[in-house]
Design an enzyme around this catalytic site. Sequence first.
Site, PDB file in Angstrom:
ATOM      1  N   VAL A 255       0.828  -1.209   0.000  1.00  0.00           N
ATOM      2  CA  VAL A 255       0.000   0.000   0.000  1.00  0.00           C
ATOM      3  C   VAL A 255       0.861   1.258   0.000  1.00  0.00           C
ATOM      4  CG1 VAL A 255      -1.636   1.329   1.406  1.00  0.00           C
ATOM      5  CG2 VAL A 255      -2.004  -1.098   1.036  1.00  0.00           C
TER       6      VAL A 255
ATOM      7  N   LYS B 171      14.863  -3.619   2.402  1.00  0.00           N
ATOM      8  CA  LYS B 171      13.871  -3.049   1.479  1.00  0.00           C
ATOM      9  C   LYS B 171      14.269  -1.632   1.076  1.00  0.00           C
ATOM     10  CE  LYS B 171       9.488  -4.227   2.138  1.00  0.00           C
ATOM     11  NZ  LYS B 171       8.072  -4.313   2.507  1.00  0.00           N
TER      12      LYS B 171
ATOM     13  N   GLU C 281      -7.783   2.207   2.407  1.00  0.00           N
ATOM     14  CA  GLU C 281      -7.363   1.986   1.021  1.00  0.00           C
ATOM     15  C   GLU C 281      -8.122   0.776   0.467  1.00  0.00           C
ATOM     16  OE1 GLU C 281      -5.568   3.723  -1.187  1.00  0.00           O
ATOM     17  OE2 GLU C 281      -6.371   2.123  -2.423  1.00  0.00           O
ATOM     18  N   PHE C 282      -8.580   0.904  -0.791  1.00  0.00           N
ATOM     19  CA  PHE C 282      -9.383  -0.175  -1.387  1.00  0.00           C
ATOM     20  C   PHE C 282      -8.702  -0.814  -2.592  1.00  0.00           C
ATOM     21  CE2 PHE C 282     -12.322   2.675   0.783  1.00  0.00           C
ATOM     22  CZ  PHE C 282     -13.046   1.784   1.571  1.00  0.00           C
TER      23      PHE C 282
ATOM     24  N   ARG D 259      -6.655  -3.207  -5.131  1.00  0.00           N
ATOM     25  CA  ARG D 259      -6.425  -4.657  -5.229  1.00  0.00           C
ATOM     26  C   ARG D 259      -5.008  -4.883  -5.700  1.00  0.00           C
ATOM     27  NH1 ARG D 259     -10.089  -5.546 -10.064  1.00  0.00           N
ATOM     28  NH2 ARG D 259      -9.292  -3.440 -10.337  1.00  0.00           N
ATOM     29  N   GLU D 260      -4.346  -5.869  -5.160  1.00  0.00           N
ATOM     30  CA  GLU D 260      -3.029  -6.213  -5.675  1.00  0.00           C
ATOM     31  C   GLU D 260      -3.185  -6.682  -7.119  1.00  0.00           C
ATOM     32  OE1 GLU D 260      -0.827  -8.732  -3.002  1.00  0.00           O
ATOM     33  OE2 GLU D 260      -1.305  -7.422  -1.320  1.00  0.00           O
TER      34      GLU D 260
ATOM     35  N   GLY E 142      -7.810 -15.903  -0.604  1.00  0.00           N
ATOM     36  CA  GLY E 142      -6.575 -15.792   0.170  1.00  0.00           C
ATOM     37  C   GLY E 142      -6.132 -14.350   0.191  1.00  0.00           C
TER      38      GLY E 142
ATOM     39  N   CYS F 231      -5.445  -9.754   3.081  1.00  0.00           N
ATOM     40  CA  CYS F 231      -6.502  -8.954   3.706  1.00  0.00           C
ATOM     41  C   CYS F 231      -7.818  -9.673   3.989  1.00  0.00           C
ATOM     42  CB  CYS F 231      -6.723  -7.699   2.897  1.00  0.00           C
ATOM     43  SG  CYS F 231      -5.304  -6.601   3.096  1.00  0.00           S
TER      44      CYS F 231
ATOM     45  N   ARG G 164       0.805 -14.339   0.655  1.00  0.00           N
ATOM     46  CA  ARG G 164       0.160 -14.346   1.974  1.00  0.00           C
ATOM     47  C   ARG G 164      -1.212 -15.039   1.902  1.00  0.00           C
ATOM     48  NH1 ARG G 164       1.312  -8.123   3.666  1.00  0.00           N
ATOM     49  NH2 ARG G 164       0.922  -7.807   1.446  1.00  0.00           N
TER      50      ARG G 164
HETATM   51  N1  NAI Z   1      -1.951  -5.268   0.422  1.00  0.00           N
HETATM   52  C1  NAI Z   1      -3.077  -4.731   0.020  1.00  0.00           C
HETATM   53  O1  NAI Z   1      -3.528  -4.967  -1.100  1.00  0.00           O
HETATM   54  C2  NAI Z   1      -3.859  -3.824   0.904  1.00  0.00           C
HETATM   55  C3  NAI Z   1      -3.533  -3.646   2.237  1.00  0.00           C
HETATM   56  N2  NAI Z   1      -4.289  -2.810   3.035  1.00  0.00           N
HETATM   57  C4  NAI Z   1      -3.909  -2.577   4.434  1.00  0.00           C
HETATM   58  O2  NAI Z   1      -2.782  -1.692   4.442  1.00  0.00           O
HETATM   59  C5  NAI Z   1      -1.902  -2.005   5.521  1.00  0.00           C
HETATM   60  C6  NAI Z   1      -0.511  -2.295   4.967  1.00  0.00           C
HETATM   61  O3  NAI Z   1      -0.593  -3.440   4.144  1.00  0.00           O
HETATM   62  P1  NAI Z   1       0.593  -3.846   3.152  1.00  0.00           P
HETATM   63  O4  NAI Z   1       1.087  -2.648   2.448  1.00  0.00           O
HETATM   64  O5  NAI Z   1       0.087  -4.996   2.376  1.00  0.00           O
HETATM   65  O6  NAI Z   1       1.698  -4.332   4.203  1.00  0.00           O
HETATM   66  P2  NAI Z   1       3.242  -4.644   3.929  1.00  0.00           P
HETATM   67  O7  NAI Z   1       3.643  -5.613   4.962  1.00  0.00           O
HETATM   68  O8  NAI Z   1       3.447  -4.947   2.490  1.00  0.00           O
HETATM   69  O9  NAI Z   1       3.955  -3.237   4.215  1.00  0.00           O
HETATM   70  C7  NAI Z   1       4.112  -2.672   5.481  1.00  0.00           C
HETATM   71  C8  NAI Z   1       5.472  -1.962   5.538  1.00  0.00           C
HETATM   72  O10 NAI Z   1       5.593  -1.289   6.792  1.00  0.00           O
HETATM   73  C9  NAI Z   1       6.968  -1.381   7.198  1.00  0.00           C
HETATM   74  N3  NAI Z   1       7.065  -1.097   8.632  1.00  0.00           N
HETATM   75  C10 NAI Z   1       6.713  -1.885   9.678  1.00  0.00           C
HETATM   76  N4  NAI Z   1       6.966  -1.233  10.835  1.00  0.00           N
HETATM   77  C11 NAI Z   1       7.470  -0.032  10.507  1.00  0.00           C
HETATM   78  C12 NAI Z   1       7.932   1.083  11.264  1.00  0.00           C
HETATM   79  N5  NAI Z   1       7.893   1.085  12.599  1.00  0.00           N
HETATM   80  N6  NAI Z   1       8.403   2.151  10.604  1.00  0.00           N
HETATM   81  C13 NAI Z   1       8.452   2.176   9.254  1.00  0.00           C
HETATM   82  N7  NAI Z   1       8.019   1.148   8.483  1.00  0.00           N
HETATM   83  C14 NAI Z   1       7.544   0.064   9.106  1.00  0.00           C
HETATM   84  C15 NAI Z   1       7.348  -2.796   6.793  1.00  0.00           C
HETATM   85  O11 NAI Z   1       8.762  -2.941   6.723  1.00  0.00           O
HETATM   86  C16 NAI Z   1       6.663  -2.913   5.428  1.00  0.00           C
HETATM   87  O12 NAI Z   1       7.515  -2.498   4.380  1.00  0.00           O
HETATM   88  C17 NAI Z   1      -2.552  -3.176   6.259  1.00  0.00           C
HETATM   89  O13 NAI Z   1      -3.334  -2.675   7.293  1.00  0.00           O
HETATM   90  C18 NAI Z   1      -3.448  -3.804   5.194  1.00  0.00           C
HETATM   91  O14 NAI Z   1      -4.545  -4.469   5.769  1.00  0.00           O
HETATM   92  C19 NAI Z   1      -5.341  -2.115   2.532  1.00  0.00           C
HETATM   93  C20 NAI Z   1      -5.696  -2.240   1.215  1.00  0.00           C
HETATM   94  C21 NAI Z   1      -4.988  -3.086   0.295  1.00  0.00           C
HETATM   95  O1  UGA Z   2      -7.868  -4.729   1.761  1.00  0.00           O
HETATM   96  C1  UGA Z   2      -7.220  -5.237   0.873  1.00  0.00           C
HETATM   97  O2  UGA Z   2      -6.077  -5.665   0.997  1.00  0.00           O
HETATM   98  C2  UGA Z   2      -7.794  -5.461  -0.485  1.00  0.00           C
HETATM   99  O3  UGA Z   2      -8.365  -6.797  -0.492  1.00  0.00           O
HETATM  100  C3  UGA Z   2      -8.909  -7.191  -1.744  1.00  0.00           C
HETATM  101  O4  UGA Z   2      -7.905  -7.163  -2.749  1.00  0.00           O
HETATM  102  P1  UGA Z   2      -6.850  -8.346  -2.961  1.00  0.00           P
HETATM  103  O5  UGA Z   2      -6.718  -9.134  -1.702  1.00  0.00           O
HETATM  104  O6  UGA Z   2      -5.650  -7.710  -3.544  1.00  0.00           O
HETATM  105  O7  UGA Z   2      -7.423  -9.291  -4.071  1.00  0.00           O
HETATM  106  P2  UGA Z   2      -8.875  -9.688  -4.648  1.00  0.00           P
HETATM  107  O8  UGA Z   2      -8.867  -9.501  -6.102  1.00  0.00           O
HETATM  108  O9  UGA Z   2      -9.956  -9.051  -3.889  1.00  0.00           O
HETATM  109  O10 UGA Z   2      -8.881 -11.261  -4.353  1.00  0.00           O
HETATM  110  C4  UGA Z   2      -8.865 -11.768  -3.025  1.00  0.00           C
HETATM  111  C5  UGA Z   2      -9.049 -13.262  -3.052  1.00  0.00           C
HETATM  112  O11 UGA Z   2     -10.371 -13.603  -3.461  1.00  0.00           O
HETATM  113  C6  UGA Z   2     -10.326 -14.540  -4.525  1.00  0.00           C
HETATM  114  N1  UGA Z   2     -11.488 -14.304  -5.426  1.00  0.00           N
HETATM  115  C7  UGA Z   2     -11.732 -13.056  -5.892  1.00  0.00           C
HETATM  116  C8  UGA Z   2     -12.829 -12.824  -6.705  1.00  0.00           C
HETATM  117  C9  UGA Z   2     -13.700 -13.874  -7.029  1.00  0.00           C
HETATM  118  O12 UGA Z   2     -14.712 -13.729  -7.750  1.00  0.00           O
HETATM  119  N2  UGA Z   2     -13.414 -15.110  -6.546  1.00  0.00           N
HETATM  120  C10 UGA Z   2     -12.326 -15.356  -5.741  1.00  0.00           C
HETATM  121  O13 UGA Z   2     -12.104 -16.510  -5.308  1.00  0.00           O
HETATM  122  C11 UGA Z   2      -8.992 -14.330  -5.212  1.00  0.00           C
HETATM  123  O14 UGA Z   2      -8.585 -15.467  -5.899  1.00  0.00           O
HETATM  124  C12 UGA Z   2      -8.110 -13.989  -4.019  1.00  0.00           C
HETATM  125  O15 UGA Z   2      -7.638 -15.171  -3.410  1.00  0.00           O
HETATM  126  C13 UGA Z   2     -10.004  -6.207  -2.151  1.00  0.00           C
HETATM  127  O16 UGA Z   2     -10.509  -6.563  -3.426  1.00  0.00           O
HETATM  128  C14 UGA Z   2      -9.465  -4.772  -2.176  1.00  0.00           C
HETATM  129  O17 UGA Z   2     -10.515  -3.873  -2.466  1.00  0.00           O
HETATM  130  C15 UGA Z   2      -8.868  -4.447  -0.822  1.00  0.00           C
HETATM  131  O18 UGA Z   2      -8.305  -3.148  -0.805  1.00  0.00           O
END
Ligand code: NAI
Ligand code: UGA
EC number: 1.1.1.22
Length: 442
Positions: free
Chosen positions: A11, A35, A154-155, A157-158, A263, A266, A334
């Site tokens: 994010v 990183k 944040e919404f 998708r990866e 999976g 999130c 993850r």
């Molecule tokens: N991955 C996704 O698609 C989405 C994630 N989110 C939410 O956003 C948040 C972050 O998720 P990700 O980006 O996936 O996590 P991530 O694990 O990829 O990134 C988090 C980063 O924070 C760093 N970090 C940890 N402690 C720190 C500190 N004290 N100071 C500075 N940096 C530090 C880590 O080294 C890492 O690079 C979570 O709450 C997640 O639920 C929301 C929407 C989409």
């Molecule tokens: O909070 C988050 O991290 C994000 O979580 C999801 O995004 P993401 O996990 O990147 O991926 P998705 O495309 O939503 O898929 C999640 C899982 O559901 C599965 N999936 C998705 C769609 C579907 O129709 N069927 C299904 O099995 C995918 O294979 C995957 O394992 C949400 O779509 C985002 O809006 C949100 O910001």
Amino acid sequence: MKLSVIGTGYVGLVSGTCFAEMGNHVICVDNNQQKLNALKNGQVTIYEPGLEILFHRNIEKQRLTFTDDLKFAIQNSDIIFLCLPTPQDEDGSADLKYVFGVAKNIGKILKENNDKDYKIIVNKSTVPVGTSKAVTNILSEFGIKNFDVVSNPEFLREGFAVEDFMKPDRIVIGSNSKKAFEIMRELYEPFVRQGNPILEMNPESSEVTKYAANSYLAMRITFMNELANFCEKVSANVDLVRKGMGADSRIGKRFLFPGIGYGGSCFPKDVNALIKTSEEFNSPIKLLKVVDEVNRQQKLVLVKKLLQHFNNDIKNKKIAIWGLAFKPNTDDMREAPSIYIIKELNKLGAKVSTYDPAAMENAKFYVDEIPEYCNEQYEPLNNADALLILTEWNEFRNPDFDKMKSLLKNPLIFDGRNIFDIEKMEELGFIYYSIGRKVVGL
Ligand SMILES: NC(=O)C1=CN([C@@H]2O[C@H](COP(=O)(O)OP(=O)(O)OC[C@H]3O[C@@H](n4cnc5c(N)ncnc54)[C@H](O)[C@@H]3O)[C@@H](O)[C@H]2O)C=CC1
Ligand SMILES: O=C(O)[C@H]1O[C@H](OP(=O)(O)OP(=O)(O)OC[C@H]2O[C@@H](n3ccc(=O)[nH]c3=O)[C@H](O)[C@@H]2O)[C@H](O)[C@@H](O)[C@@H]1O
């Protein structure tokens, strides 16, 4: 505007880069030195289509910089985004130690700085209701006054992160401050020029919105997975049912694809966190318990089919796997169903050979027992007893079927993503199992 982004993961890196692309100056902070070094050396640390070009452009224009110096970042920015992990704790709740830890450090820095300039601290991490208030309290305890805490979930998708960030369906901003709303609106207006809404609400509503959206989508998928299992029993085809349902505009076409369970970093953790918070507030959302339980079972549905096919004995069978990532277009492992499937196959004595276009390096941290990682798509099929398709990467959609048949010991496919047409597979002479559709070729 002058921004800092604390936490440069999926994010943080995408948000920081996209904000810089709109002309803002962004300082990204991370405490992971490895990183950080990679980022400083111009290396994009995640696989995310479209990110690399924006990343390099904005570094070149000096709008995007990386540091481990939180103090420098805070002193040189007006808006501070927290993009920190909120992993699942042992009891299912969201672990807020990273968010609260950084909030305390910000408090110390602002106090040392004599709290001169107004700052907005924006929480972009997914956090339980009440966290904005808790962060406000932490900063107030340091005597800081000239600030607002904003919830801005944040919404993205990866796999589509850049696209989603640049053109979001909506922006949600939770605050109690008119000044903060105005500044946040100014920051986000360039991203919603097509007219998508910037929704302003109180922080509690904003925090709940994020969990509600993810849990609702997880529930839709789970409904389809249970429906698919039912369809198999009654000779219905879930793909036809899905289209029949999705054509109703009240239902919509998206997120109705059955598979091997959701999976990712999130959905699983957010469903559990909402279960936990709703219980804490004595208002349990019971439906979500079933969602979580059914999803765990669904992750092993292909192993069940495989065992059934081989009369419960797959010891020493070679199982080829296409796809490891939890979804296509990402290297993220993850909570990927592949982790659970491979562990189970290993337990049952099968030999696994696998290929994924992007996630193999990351997979090694999650499943160390895989005997064979292959560098090429067809390699795992060599003399394999069956092929399992676990991720619907585009390159698997139109493969060389003749080659597949010549390599596989049996023309046997278990498709967890329904990427092929059943009639076509029957014509081609495969035994083809999928999700919620009849088995062909037996
Ligand atoms: N991955 C996704 O698609 C989405 C994630 N989110 C939410 O956003 C948040 C972050 O998720 P990700 O980006 O996936 O996590 P991530 O694990 O990829 O990134 C988090 C980063 O924070 C760093 N970090 C940890 N402690 C720190 C500190 N004290 N100071 C500075 N940096 C530090 C880590 O080294 C890492 O690079 C979570 O709450 C997640 O639920 C929301 C929407 C989409
Ligand atoms: O909070 C988050 O991290 C994000 O979580 C999801 O995004 P993401 O996990 O990147 O991926 P998705 O495309 O939503 O898929 C999640 C899982 O559901 C599965 N999936 C998705 C769609 C579907 O129709 N069927 C299904 O099995 C995918 O294979 C995957 O394992 C949400 O779509 C985002 O809006 C949100 O910001």
